[in-house]
Design an enzyme around this catalytic site. Structure first.
Site, mmCIF file in Angstrom:
data_model
loop_
_atom_site.group_PDB
_atom_site.id
_atom_site.type_symbol
_atom_site.label_atom_id
_atom_site.label_comp_id
_atom_site.label_asym_id
_atom_site.label_seq_id
_atom_site.Cartn_x
_atom_site.Cartn_y
_atom_site.Cartn_z
ATOM 1 C CE LYS A 292 -28.504 1.748 -14.571
ATOM 2 N NZ LYS A 292 -28.028 2.216 -15.887
ATOM 3 C CE LYS B 16 -26.944 -1.535 -17.030
ATOM 4 N NZ LYS B 16 -26.479 -0.808 -18.231
#
Length: 328
Positions: free
Chosen positions: A254, A196
């Site tokens: 992400k 992320k």
């Protein structure tokens, strides 16, 4: 003499293009993010995410049933809590009658076979908008991981099938896995946000949950001490492999469209399912450009989604899921 092989023969009409298509999207590819708020009869459009909504529990039930009818079988829950319930330790996140816990039960009561994943992070519950507990101006890691483990147990007790830690604290997957095992939740899965990145694409999401870091002296103003530097590639592989070693069942990259190289890198290195999150900023850009008439909404929506699948993603978390399935 012209070559005997003409590649255009396999592109000459839609029937042959469909017959030889390498990548196919189905409803089974999607994880649907859902935003939940307190109240009744609330379907509140998020200003920076046109045609996407926050739902009160009664209307969440209706939405889940509609998703199931469309063939969408998995949801990822996020909650927006009021400011008076926020503190530095995410106390409300552990409330057995909290909004997340009731949301899980609402989905399971409405549609028992729906796969329910839950966001595990402190930022929706933090007075400072951070994913961790703050002490002396620092995000402290290990104490935060312990709270995340307690959150995960609470979600499992409410009926969650998977917990999805999105915080990026070191070692939190092992802490959560051991806590779930100790409490007998051996079948509760973990989808880890393993790679992320500290991205500017998250803005509309933070509006949706009112979870942006607050601008206070001596408090970090961004999440760069725990989310990844977007200049880094190999670090993502290390993070992912560590999470798998600690017990992650699914790993996530992400954001999405700017990180397809990371999805492919991880796909070539690991043997667990890989999720990718087409985040709020990506959604908002497509919506805004389409509203201006600069891009064809449906074509761009499908093209970007196909790129996620083609790059190696097994699961696509997308705010476009309903629209895509309707087109399919």
């Amino acid at each position: 003499m012209f070559p005997l092989r003409r590649n255009r023969r396999l592109r000459s009409n839609e029937a042959i293009r469909a017959l030889v298509r390498e990548t196919v999207i189905t409803p089974n590819d999607f994880l649907v993010p859902l935003f939940v708020v307190e109240g009744k009869g609330i379907k509140d459009e998020i200003p920076s995410m046109p045609n996407y909504f926050r739902y009160s529990l009664d209307l969440l039930e209706n939405e889940v049933k509609e998703l199931w009818k469309l063939g969408l079988k998995s949801v990822l829950l996020f909650v927006k809590v009021s400011d008076n319930l926020k503190d530095n330790k995410g106390t409300e996140a552990l409330n057995p009658n909290g909004l997340m816990q009731r949301a899980i039960k609402t989905v399971k009561n409405a549609c028992p076979d729906m796969l329910v994943m839950t966001d595990v992070a402190l930022d929706p519950f933090s007075a400072y908008g951070h994913d961790g507990i703050i002490e002396n101006g620092q995000i402290i890691n290990d104490e935060t991981a312990e709270v995340l483990a307690e959150m995960s147990i609470s979600h499992a007790q409410a009926g969650a099938d998977f917990v999805a830690p999105s915080d990026m604290m070191d070692g939190r997957i092992l802490t959560i896995r051991e806590a779930l095992e100790d409490e007998g939740f051996i079948n509760t899965g973990i989808m880890s946000y393993s790679a992320k990145y500290a991205s500017a694409f998250y803005g509309p999401f933070r509006d949706a949950l009112d979870s942006a870091p607050v601008d206070i002296v001596d408090i970090p103003k961004d999440k760069k001490t725990y989310q990844m530097d977007y200049a880094n590639r190999f670090e993502a592989i290390r993070e992912t492999e560590m999470d798998i070693d600690e017990g992650a069942d699914i790993v996530m990259v992400k954001p999405g469209i700017s990180y397809l190289d990371i999805v492919r890198d991880i796909k070539e290195e690991v043997d667990v399912p890989i999720a990718v999150y087409q985040v709020s900023g990506e959604y908002a850009m497509i919506k805004a450009a389409a509203e201006k008439g600069w891009l064809d909404h449906d074509q761009i929506m499908m093209e970007t989604t196909m790129a996620f699948k083609r790059s190696g993603a097994d699961i696509i978390a997308s705010y476009f899921a309903k629209d895509i399935v309707k087109l399919l």
